[in-house]
Every structure is written in C-alpha cells, then in structure tokens.
Design an enzyme around this catalytic site. Structure first.
Site, short mmCIF file in Angstrom:
data_model
loop_
_atom_site.label_atom_id
_atom_site.label_comp_id
_atom_site.label_asym_id
_atom_site.label_seq_id
_atom_site.Cartn_x
_atom_site.Cartn_y
_atom_site.Cartn_z
N CYS A 65 0.99 -1.03 -0.01
CA CYS A 65 0.00 -0.04 0.07
C CYS A 65 0.89 1.21 0.06
CB CYS A 65 -0.76 0.13 1.22
SG CYS A 65 -2.09 1.62 1.14
N CYS B 76 -12.80 19.49 4.71
CA CYS B 76 -12.50 18.29 3.82
C CYS B 76 -13.74 18.48 2.58
CB CYS B 76 -12.56 17.46 4.71
SG CYS B 76 -14.13 16.93 5.36
N ASP C 174 -13.27 23.84 11.99
CA ASP C 174 -13.08 22.72 11.27
C ASP C 174 -14.23 21.72 11.30
OD1 ASP C 174 -11.72 20.90 9.62
OD2 ASP C 174 -10.09 20.39 10.93
N GLN D 179 -6.29 13.83 11.80
CA GLN D 179 -5.66 14.20 10.37
C GLN D 179 -4.89 12.92 10.17
OE1 GLN D 179 -7.27 16.53 8.87
NE2 GLN D 179 -7.80 17.85 10.43
#
Length: 417
Positions: free
Chosen positions: A152, A374, A348, A253
């Site tokens: 990955c 986001c 946020d 995050q």
C-alpha cells in the site's frame, strides 16, 4: 450490458472519466479525458475492456492492487494512481475552484500542497476472518468484497510493516466471518488499533488479544467498539509540542504533513491575538497550537475528545489558558453575543460544514476567521454566508491529504473590516 467504443470528455468530481451519451453522462473509472476506450456498459457505468488512444497524462500505477486489473480485484482505496502528477494536482485544485465559482466567490486559489507516498499515519482497513486466514485490505469500490493487500504505497512504513501483527490481532478478536474495521493510527509510542463493526468480545477473545499483543512490540493500544482491551503504553500524538492521548477510535488528521500545513496557515493568519475560539475542536489540533500565543476557547461535541483536549492543556507548561466546552454547534452555535469576546475564530467542521455557525459569525465583529474543510462544496456555501456578512476572503489553499483520491482539504482565511 452493452459494449461500445467511447471517447472520454472530462473527469468527474469523484475521479471517474465521463463521456456524454444520448441519454446522459456515463462514468468510467480509471479513464482520463481524451482517451478512446472500449467499455462494457451497464446503465450509466462503464468498465474498461480495451484501450485505443490513451492520454499523455496516463502513467503506470504505483500499486499492484490498483485499477480494473488489480491483484485480487480493484482496491477501492485509490482512484487516481493512473494520472500523472501535474494533471492530478490541477484536477484537485480545480475541485476547489469549481466549488467556489458555483457560489459566485471570485478569489484566487493557491497551488495544491502536495501529498507524497508513505505519509498516511491513519488507515482504516476492512477485515474478515476466513477458514484459512484473516483477510485485511480495502473494499472494492461499491462492493463488500475485500481486496487483501500485500502493499500500500500511501500507508506509512510503520503501519505497512506490521500487517502480520494486525492479522494476528484481528484473528484473535474475530469469532466468526463477519466483516469489521481496523482503524490504525501510527503514533510515536506505537500503533493505536481500534476495532469496530463486531457485536461483542467475550472473555476468551479478550484474553487472546491480550496474549497476542503482549507477545510483540510496537502496539500501544487495542480497543474494541471504543473500549480499551489492552494498552501497554498510551498512544500519543504531538500537536506543536503538546502531547495528546487520543481517545480510542477518535478522529485525527490522516497525515502529519497535511496537519502541519493546515496549522501553519492557521497560525500565520491568526497571529498574536489575545483570545481566539476553536470550533469543532476535536482533540485540539488547532486549539493547543493557538494556546502558545493567546487564550483559547475550544468547543467540541464529543465528550471524550473534550476531556482529552482538556487533559493535554492542563498538563503542558507554557500554554496560555485553554477553556473547553462540550457543545453541539450544529444545534447550538456560538451566538453573536458570545463571539464578541474573540479576536479570531477557527472552525474545522465535518463534511456537512458549519452553516448555522457561519450565520452567527457573519453578524459578529470577529476580525479574523480561518475556515478549514474537507468538503469544498460545503466550504463554498459557508464562505458565501461569511462574505455576505462583510468578510473578505484573503487566501484559499488546497491541501492533498488523501493521495490518489478525489478528496481535498482546504484552508480559507478571512478578515472583516
């Protein structure tokens, strides 16, 4: 199902190529604008079966599990590994530009702050026990099929190198073949592993997990549905020199690089103010950094996150006073009368944005605002509310935190007066 040859017109917001048929758009994953492809089509979805003319922006994917011919199926973790970096960066930035334009916000959008392979410190794996072994990987797009991964390129080496350990822990915790999730956060003190999606953990399974974890190094904590099963040492995150112990399964995050970029842009705009508010504060990503320069009031709806933030603030020397408040800002935003004491506000929120809070902010006298998001679409709506209330957008910076996906973070700064 029909087969046909098509030419891709554009790239959609989710990263799929689009061609416009007589009955509407058709979405073709893993394709790029300008390409001529043979596809198998079912309604408005196309699957690539042959390549004619390919785009000069097409590159070889970084991972064997990516794409329509990926090993074990098409891993749903990434959607844009086949796109060259310049075109990819431009696409991500265009998502922000288009969102702002849709709300009539005409401001310059900065260049994308890039993500690099191997930066992801938080990874959510799909897992399921079989007769032979534990499958661990990612769900195929729009499917419950788990593509078991052997590599990955987005995950940090610290996580990827412990796949065998994760399999052993998952095997001990899963009593049957029901699928579940393993959220893994790499912290300086070890991996923090949160398992959820299974209904119960009996004493035998609890003992099994404990024995497995005690037989290895590098595992800080394992939790099950928010309850700590074993914690050899507390996992710790570092927010600008302030150590924080995250609650099990909490939001963080995904990369340190993106977090530090967001924090830098925030601190530069806020400057040396006496008092600021951090709304939707989580476990203190911004609040604890802001407390280096002034008093901070942190507001968050999750009780465990509030307590973690408060504990970190109380146990770190050199910070200005940090007050915390558990409050649902969707239902009960800070009102104009409460906002008047702050020189700056940072927010946020989750993907839904902060519409109710922005309506109060728009009527306030707060001089500086930082909006972190986001979701470019909800951010554009929130910024339109603020600009209608007299704020001026001074910068918009897109940040790539989720490499090779259509997701993009944004930091926007505003001033009033």
């Amino acid at each position: 199902m029909s087969t046909e040859t098509v030419t891709i017109d554009s790239l959609g917001a989710q990263g799929d190529g689009i061609f416009h048929a007589s009955n509407g758009p058709v979405y073709v994953p893993f394709s790029l604008p300008g390409e001529t492809l043979g596809i198998a089509r079912v309604k408005n979805h196309g699957t690539i079966i042959s390549y004619g003319e390919t785009s000069p922006d097409r590159v070889a994917p970084a991972c064997r599990h990516f794409g329509p011919d990926g090993q074990g199926g098409s891993c749903g973790g990434c959607s844009l590994q086949h796109m060259a970096k310049p075109a990819y960066n431009a696409f991500k930035r265009s998502l922000v530009v288009a969102a702002l334009k849709s709300k009539g916000i005409d401001v310059a959008v900065g260049e994308l702050i890039e993500a690099q392979p191997g930066e992801r410190r938080r990874v959510v794996f799909a897992a399921r026990r079989t007769e032979k072994e534990l499958l661990i990987g990612f769900n195929q797009a729009e499917s419950h099929h788990i593509v078991a991964i052997e590599e990955c390129p987005i995950a940090s080496p610290g996580i990827l190198s412990r796949l065998d350990a994760l399999k052993r822990i998952g095997t001990a915790i899963a009593a049957n073949a029901d699928p579940f999730r393993m959220t893994v956060i790499e912290t300086p003190t070890g991996l923090d592993i949160a398992v959820d999606g299974l209904k119960k953990l009996d004493d035998r399974e609890r003992r099994g997990v404990t024995e497995v974890v005690l037989s290895m190094r590098g595992i800080a904590r394992v939790s099950f549905n928010g309850e700590i099963v074993i914690e050899p040492q507390k996992p710790q995150l570092d927010f600008g020199g302030v150590p924080v112990v995250p609650p099990p399964g909490t939001f963080t995050q995904a990369t340190v690089t993106a977090e530090e970029a967001m924090a830098r842009l925030t601190l530069e705009h806020v400057g040396k103010v006496k008092r600021s508010a951090d709304l939707f504060a989580g476990i203190g990503t911004f609040a604890l950094r802001l407390a280096r320069v002034g008093q901070v009031h942190a507001v968050e709806s999750d009780d465990k996150a509030v307590r973690a933030l408060d504990h970190a603030a109380r146990n770190t020397q050199g910070l200005k006073p940090v007050s915390v408040e558990k409050r649902d800002l969707f239902r009960r935003p800070l009102m104009v009368s409460e906002l008047k004491v702050f020189d700056a506000v940072v927010f946020d929120p989750p993907r839904a944005g902060a519409e109710a809070q922005c309506k109060e902010l728009a009527r306030s006298t707060v001089k500086k605002v930082v909006a972190v998001s986001c979701n470019p679409l909800s951010l554009a709506r929130d910024l339109s509310i603020l600009t209608a209330g007299g704020y001026r957008v001074t910068s918009v910076t897109p940040i790539d935190q989720f490499l090779w996906t259509p997701h993009v973070e944004v930091v926007a700064t505003l001033v009033k007066g």
